[in-house]
Design a protein around this motif. Structure first.
Motif, PDB file in Angstrom:
ATOM      1  N   SER A 190       0.840  -1.200   0.000  1.00 32.68           N
ATOM      2  CA  SER A 190       0.000   0.000   0.000  1.00 32.68           C
ATOM      3  C   SER A 190       0.877   1.251   0.000  1.00 32.68           C
ATOM      4  CB  SER A 190      -0.912   0.005   1.221  1.00 32.68           C
ATOM      5  OG  SER A 190      -0.143   0.074   2.413  1.00 32.68           O
TER       6      SER A 190
ATOM      7  N   LYS B   3       0.810   3.654   2.096  1.00 31.87           N
ATOM      8  CA  LYS B   3       1.270   3.906   3.459  1.00 31.87           C
ATOM      9  C   LYS B   3       2.490   3.057   3.789  1.00 31.87           C
ATOM     10  CE  LYS B   3      -0.380   3.982   8.254  1.00 31.87           C
ATOM     11  NZ  LYS B   3      -1.544   3.738   9.150  1.00 31.87           N
TER      12      LYS B   3
ATOM     13  N   HIS C 176       6.347   4.269   4.570  1.00 27.55           N
ATOM     14  CA  HIS C 176       7.024   3.880   5.811  1.00 27.55           C
ATOM     15  C   HIS C 176       8.346   3.174   5.525  1.00 27.55           C
ATOM     16  CE1 HIS C 176       3.103   3.998   8.414  1.00 27.55           C
ATOM     17  NE2 HIS C 176       3.588   5.198   8.141  1.00 27.55           N
TER      18      HIS C 176
END
Length: 312
Positions: A137, A139, A143
């Motif tokens: 994803s 996100k 990260h």
């Protein structure tokens, strides 16, 4: 050798380059061509990825990070090398040496971790294609990318602080093209045992750990490729993954050989060649192997060129 008092060490002399004028000029031309080609290749990749929405996916997001690192890595060392070759200015201040070492270890360390992340991304894409978009994803990708830069920064901060809290005496001549850990350890007149132990442990755990993740990911990828029924698909996948793995092994092998060993084994002549491989050659090869051989990237570049022509 130049005798220096501990309290007056304010600069180092980089003596890794040849003093023969004719060789210096040839080296200057060679380094300049490689550096300009590296900049052109990686900047082209960044422009293509940023401008073309077809390339806005996890794979090319990580590739753009790799291209940025491959711009930074030679920029930290090559301009000073060119200046030393052209102007014969081999002196670098104590502070300049500190910052050069810090940024070099930062970029090299970040690239080590990024290559592991990219290998994992390709593992998910090839071995679990139906789960790829959910797993990788936006996100998670953000990260992972931020994590590689943060770990690289912390790793460099530790290594740099260990080196520049040493005392330097007797000689300020660094037998390398730039400030690096092994030759600086060799110049110190204080005990380096504890610092070398910490450097070996940290570099070993992080470097070899990242390499293992990369290697295991590619093993699973190769196994998945072998299970493909189409010969053409297998050949194409093997060609791409083989090239990727070759560059990864070159980068990991040279960096591990440089930093995961005691300073007593330091050899100036050998280390100059090794440092060229991971600091200058690999940033040149990465855009060719990872991107410019890619059909999607070539199509994106053609679209960008067409847009520029229409704008003009």
């Amino acid at each position: 050798m130049q005798s220096i008092n501990l309290s007056t060490v304010s600069e180092f002399v980089l003596v890794g380059l040849s003093d023969a004028p004719e060789v210096r000029f040839l080296l200057f031309v060679l380094f300049l061509i490689i550096y300009l080609a590296t900049m052109a290749g990686n900047i082209t990749i960044l422009v293509a990825i940023s401008k073309d929405t077809h390339l806005h996916n996890p794979m090319y997001f990580f590739l753009s990070n790799l291209s940025l690192l491959d711009i930074l890595c030679p920029t930290i060392t090559v301009p000073r090398i060119l200046g030393a070759l052209l102007l014969e200015n081999k002196v670098i201040s104590f502070t300049g040496c500190l910052f050069q070492l810090f940024f070099l270890i930062d970029v090299v360390g970040t690239e080590i971790f990024l290559l592991a992340v990219m290998a994992y991304d390709r593992y998910v894409a090839i071995c679990h294609p139906l789960k790829y978009l959910n797993t990788m994803s936006l996100k998670l990708c953000a990260h992972l990318a931020i994590g590689t830069w943060v770990v690289g920064f912390c790793n460099s901060l530790l290594h740099t602080s260990l080196i520049f809290t040493l005392f330097f005496c007797n000689s300020n001549q660094v037998d390398q093209y730039y400030c690096d850990i092994p030759p600086l350890l060799g110049l110190s007149c204080s005990s380096t045992y504890s610092r070398e132990l910490v450097i070996l442990m940290v570099a070993g755990v992080l470097g070899i750990g990242a390499f293992v993740v990369t290697l295991v990911s590619y093993i699973y990828i190769l196994l998945a490729i072998l299970s493909m029924k189409s010969f053409e698909s297998r050949h194409k996948a093997f060609s791409t993954c083989g090239s990727h793995l070759a560059v990864v092994c070159l980068f990991y092998g040279t960096t591990i050989c440089t930093y995961v060993r005691p300073s007593s084994t330091y050899s100036p002549q050998r280390d100059r060649i090794i440092s060229m491989l991971y600091g200058i050659l690999t940033p040149l090869l990465n855009p060719i192997i990872y991107s410019l051989r890619n059909k999607e990237v070539r199509c994106a570049l053609r679209r960008v060129i067409s847009q520029v022509r229409r704008a003009l």
